[in-house]
Design a protein around this motif. Sequence first.
Motif, PDB file in Angstrom:
ATOM      1  N   LEU B 116       0.834  -1.212   0.000  1.00  0.00           N
ATOM      2  CA  LEU B 116       0.000   0.000   0.000  1.00  0.00           C
ATOM      3  C   LEU B 116       0.868   1.262   0.000  1.00  0.00           C
ATOM      4  O   LEU B 116       0.584   2.232  -0.703  1.00  0.00           O
ATOM      5  CB  LEU B 116      -0.935   0.006   1.212  1.00  0.00           C
ATOM      6  N   GLU B 117       1.931   1.195   0.766  1.00  0.00           N
ATOM      7  CA  GLU B 117       2.848   2.342   0.848  1.00  0.00           C
ATOM      8  C   GLU B 117       3.482   2.609  -0.531  1.00  0.00           C
ATOM      9  O   GLU B 117       3.552   3.754  -0.988  1.00  0.00           O
ATOM     10  CB  GLU B 117       3.935   1.996   1.884  1.00  0.00           C
ATOM     11  N   ILE B 118       3.878   1.527  -1.192  1.00  0.00           N
ATOM     12  CA  ILE B 118       4.544   1.678  -2.496  1.00  0.00           C
ATOM     13  C   ILE B 118       3.553   2.116  -3.574  1.00  0.00           C
ATOM     14  O   ILE B 118       3.877   2.933  -4.434  1.00  0.00           O
ATOM     15  CB  ILE B 118       5.249   0.354  -2.868  1.00  0.00           C
ATOM     16  N   ALA B 119       2.330   1.577  -3.493  1.00  0.00           N
ATOM     17  CA  ALA B 119       1.302   1.950  -4.476  1.00  0.00           C
ATOM     18  C   ALA B 119       1.032   3.450  -4.406  1.00  0.00           C
ATOM     19  O   ALA B 119       0.825   4.122  -5.418  1.00  0.00           O
ATOM     20  CB  ALA B 119       0.025   1.161  -4.211  1.00  0.00           C
ATOM     21  N   GLU B 120       1.057   3.972  -3.195  1.00  0.00           N
ATOM     22  CA  GLU B 120       0.845   5.405  -2.982  1.00  0.00           C
ATOM     23  C   GLU B 120       1.920   6.201  -3.742  1.00  0.00           C
ATOM     24  O   GLU B 120       1.639   7.212  -4.374  1.00  0.00           O
ATOM     25  CB  GLU B 120       0.933   5.686  -1.466  1.00  0.00           C
ATOM     26  N   ASP B 144      -7.865   2.832  -6.193  1.00  0.00           N
ATOM     27  CA  ASP B 144      -7.506   3.515  -4.944  1.00  0.00           C
ATOM     28  C   ASP B 144      -7.054   2.493  -3.913  1.00  0.00           C
ATOM     29  O   ASP B 144      -7.064   1.287  -4.173  1.00  0.00           O
ATOM     30  CB  ASP B 144      -8.702   4.322  -4.415  1.00  0.00           C
ATOM     31  N   GLU B 145      -6.677   2.999  -2.773  1.00  0.00           N
ATOM     32  CA  GLU B 145      -6.143   2.135  -1.710  1.00  0.00           C
ATOM     33  C   GLU B 145      -7.153   1.077  -1.276  1.00  0.00           C
ATOM     34  O   GLU B 145      -6.803  -0.078  -1.045  1.00  0.00           O
ATOM     35  CB  GLU B 145      -5.742   3.011  -0.508  1.00  0.00           C
ATOM     36  N   ASP B 146      -8.403   1.475  -1.213  1.00  0.00           N
ATOM     37  CA  ASP B 146      -9.436   0.548  -0.776  1.00  0.00           C
ATOM     38  C   ASP B 146      -9.540  -0.654  -1.728  1.00  0.00           C
ATOM     39  O   ASP B 146      -9.597  -1.812  -1.291  1.00  0.00           O
ATOM     40  CB  ASP B 146     -10.773   1.311  -0.722  1.00  0.00           C
ATOM     41  N   SER B 147      -9.531  -0.363  -3.054  1.00  0.00           N
ATOM     42  CA  SER B 147      -9.616  -1.480  -4.025  1.00  0.00           C
ATOM     43  C   SER B 147      -8.369  -2.353  -3.958  1.00  0.00           C
ATOM     44  O   SER B 147      -8.455  -3.569  -4.043  1.00  0.00           O
ATOM     45  CB  SER B 147      -9.756  -1.003  -5.477  1.00  0.00           C
ATOM     46  N   LEU B 148      -7.210  -1.728  -3.811  1.00  0.00           N
ATOM     47  CA  LEU B 148      -5.975  -2.517  -3.775  1.00  0.00           C
ATOM     48  C   LEU B 148      -5.973  -3.435  -2.550  1.00  0.00           C
ATOM     49  O   LEU B 148      -5.607  -4.601  -2.637  1.00  0.00           O
ATOM     50  CB  LEU B 148      -4.742  -1.596  -3.763  1.00  0.00           C
ATOM     51  N   ARG B 149      -6.416  -2.910  -1.452  1.00  0.00           N
ATOM     52  CA  ARG B 149      -6.479  -3.722  -0.220  1.00  0.00           C
ATOM     53  C   ARG B 149      -7.370  -4.952  -0.461  1.00  0.00           C
ATOM     54  O   ARG B 149      -7.007  -6.071  -0.121  1.00  0.00           O
ATOM     55  CB  ARG B 149      -7.055  -2.853   0.912  1.00  0.00           C
ATOM     56  N   SER B 150      -8.526  -4.735  -1.099  1.00  0.00           N
ATOM     57  CA  SER B 150      -9.439  -5.862  -1.368  1.00  0.00           C
ATOM     58  C   SER B 150      -8.808  -6.861  -2.334  1.00  0.00           C
ATOM     59  O   SER B 150      -8.902  -8.068  -2.138  1.00  0.00           O
ATOM     60  CB  SER B 150     -10.739  -5.357  -2.001  1.00  0.00           C
ATOM     61  N   LEU B 151      -8.153  -6.339  -3.386  1.00  0.00           N
ATOM     62  CA  LEU B 151      -7.565  -7.236  -4.387  1.00  0.00           C
ATOM     63  C   LEU B 151      -6.447  -8.085  -3.772  1.00  0.00           C
ATOM     64  O   LEU B 151      -6.306  -9.265  -4.092  1.00  0.00           O
ATOM     65  CB  LEU B 151      -7.034  -6.424  -5.580  1.00  0.00           C
ATOM     66  N   TYR B 166       3.311  -9.392  -3.560  1.00  0.00           N
ATOM     67  CA  TYR B 166       2.440  -8.469  -4.287  1.00  0.00           C
ATOM     68  C   TYR B 166       3.230  -7.784  -5.391  1.00  0.00           C
ATOM     69  O   TYR B 166       4.204  -7.078  -5.126  1.00  0.00           O
ATOM     70  CB  TYR B 166       1.838  -7.439  -3.323  1.00  0.00           C
ATOM     71  N   TYR B 167       2.788  -8.043  -6.611  1.00  0.00           N
ATOM     72  CA  TYR B 167       3.448  -7.475  -7.792  1.00  0.00           C
ATOM     73  C   TYR B 167       2.562  -6.308  -8.250  1.00  0.00           C
ATOM     74  O   TYR B 167       1.465  -6.506  -8.760  1.00  0.00           O
ATOM     75  CB  TYR B 167       3.550  -8.565  -8.856  1.00  0.00           C
ATOM     76  N   ILE B 168       3.043  -5.111  -7.984  1.00  0.00           N
ATOM     77  CA  ILE B 168       2.231  -3.910  -8.241  1.00  0.00           C
ATOM     78  C   ILE B 168       2.923  -3.085  -9.322  1.00  0.00           C
ATOM     79  O   ILE B 168       4.134  -2.819  -9.220  1.00  0.00           O
ATOM     80  CB  ILE B 168       2.125  -3.038  -6.968  1.00  0.00           C
ATOM     81  N   GLN B 169       2.154  -2.673 -10.294  1.00  0.00           N
ATOM     82  CA  GLN B 169       2.745  -1.958 -11.423  1.00  0.00           C
ATOM     83  C   GLN B 169       1.955  -0.675 -11.695  1.00  0.00           C
ATOM     84  O   GLN B 169       0.741  -0.634 -11.491  1.00  0.00           O
ATOM     85  CB  GLN B 169       2.655  -2.881 -12.648  1.00  0.00           C
ATOM     86  N   GLU B 170       2.673   0.307 -12.155  1.00  0.00           N
ATOM     87  CA  GLU B 170       1.982   1.533 -12.585  1.00  0.00           C
ATOM     88  C   GLU B 170       0.991   1.169 -13.699  1.00  0.00           C
ATOM     89  O   GLU B 170       1.201   0.208 -14.446  1.00  0.00           O
ATOM     90  CB  GLU B 170       2.994   2.549 -13.130  1.00  0.00           C
ATOM     91  N   PHE B 171      -0.061   1.933 -13.819  1.00  0.00           N
ATOM     92  CA  PHE B 171      -0.994   1.739 -14.926  1.00  0.00           C
ATOM     93  C   PHE B 171      -0.462   2.563 -16.101  1.00  0.00           C
ATOM     94  O   PHE B 171      -0.405   3.794 -16.032  1.00  0.00           O
ATOM     95  CB  PHE B 171      -2.396   2.203 -14.534  1.00  0.00           C
ATOM     96  N   VAL B 172      -0.022   1.871 -17.143  1.00  0.00           N
ATOM     97  CA  VAL B 172       0.579   2.575 -18.286  1.00  0.00           C
ATOM     98  C   VAL B 172      -0.536   3.128 -19.174  1.00  0.00           C
ATOM     99  O   VAL B 172      -1.425   2.382 -19.605  1.00  0.00           O
ATOM    100  CB  VAL B 172       1.502   1.629 -19.103  1.00  0.00           C
TER     101      VAL B 172
END
Lengths: 42, 283
Positions: B116-120, B144-151, B166-172
């Motif tokens: 969550l910290e990195i996604a921010e 948003d953070e809420d959706s990411l937490r659920s996913l 958790y493999y999190i990527q920017e949305f290109v």
Amino acid sequence: MEDNALPGEIVEHDCGAQLEVYNDHGRLSLRLAEQIGEDWGE
Amino acid sequence: MILGVSYDLLRWEERNLIDEARKEGHKIVPVFTKDMAFVTGEDLGLLGAEAILQRNTSHSRALSSSLIFEAHGLRVYNDSMTLIRCENKLHTTSLLSKSGIPVPKTAIAFSREKALEIAEKLGYPVVIKPVEGSWGRMVARAQDEDSLRSLMEYQEFTTVPFKTVYYIQEFVEKPNRDIRIFVIGDEAPVGIYRVNEKSWKTNTALGATALPLKIDEELRELALKVREVIGGFFLGIDVFEDRERGYLVGEVNGVPEYKNTARVNQFNVSGFLLRKLGEVLRK
């Protein structure tokens, strides 16, 4: 089954079921095809 | 040449490969993995195959059978190490990034809090992907953070491997398409645009349309550089077109499908692959 069928080929049965050709002790036979697996892909 | 084709589902590609090889006068040994068993001290019964083309749809069958073939001294295309580098996205991304190949900004975290910290920092929306997976399965966009937490929570309760990584990527922000370019041996001869007007996901398995790709020199060089890093003989490389940064390599596929590529380009992928393989085996 086609004459040139190979194991792993998917055949659709008249009832709609997907069947898989496999080698049953040296003879080509049919069984229910496997469902798409969690690790399937490219 | 005598070539084994290892597969667990006879798709268009495997049938076409076998037909093309026979047309070219090669002897083909179809190896239906599900009919195969490895017993210590026994011959694999591959009827003199000089090499194996790895075409299993199941990643675990592909990797396991490649390891067995290699242990028996057979050359396998793609080899087990290439399959590992392709299948594990964090491995692919780390290797590419370290080698200076442009990739989307990606973060790998091992706890929800850190993710969550990195996604921010990456900035929403972000994309969360399973570390191992294909055909766009479980790839999701978190607004948003809420959706990411659920996913992340959903991921943890599935049976996917690496479920707490958790493999999190920017949305290109790409056009409504991405690129699939193929490397075959030392060439990058063909590819497609994968266009999806209805979704940001551009997998053809999810309904994207294939169109012929015009390969420019930059893209060709990029594809060959990816091959230098990942290894392998036959790769399907997914590339995004970022408006500002240009080409970004998304993923690399180690057992790529090419029915649509062959069709829209009128390009004989199987024939080309067999010719390049013949060159390598003759060396």
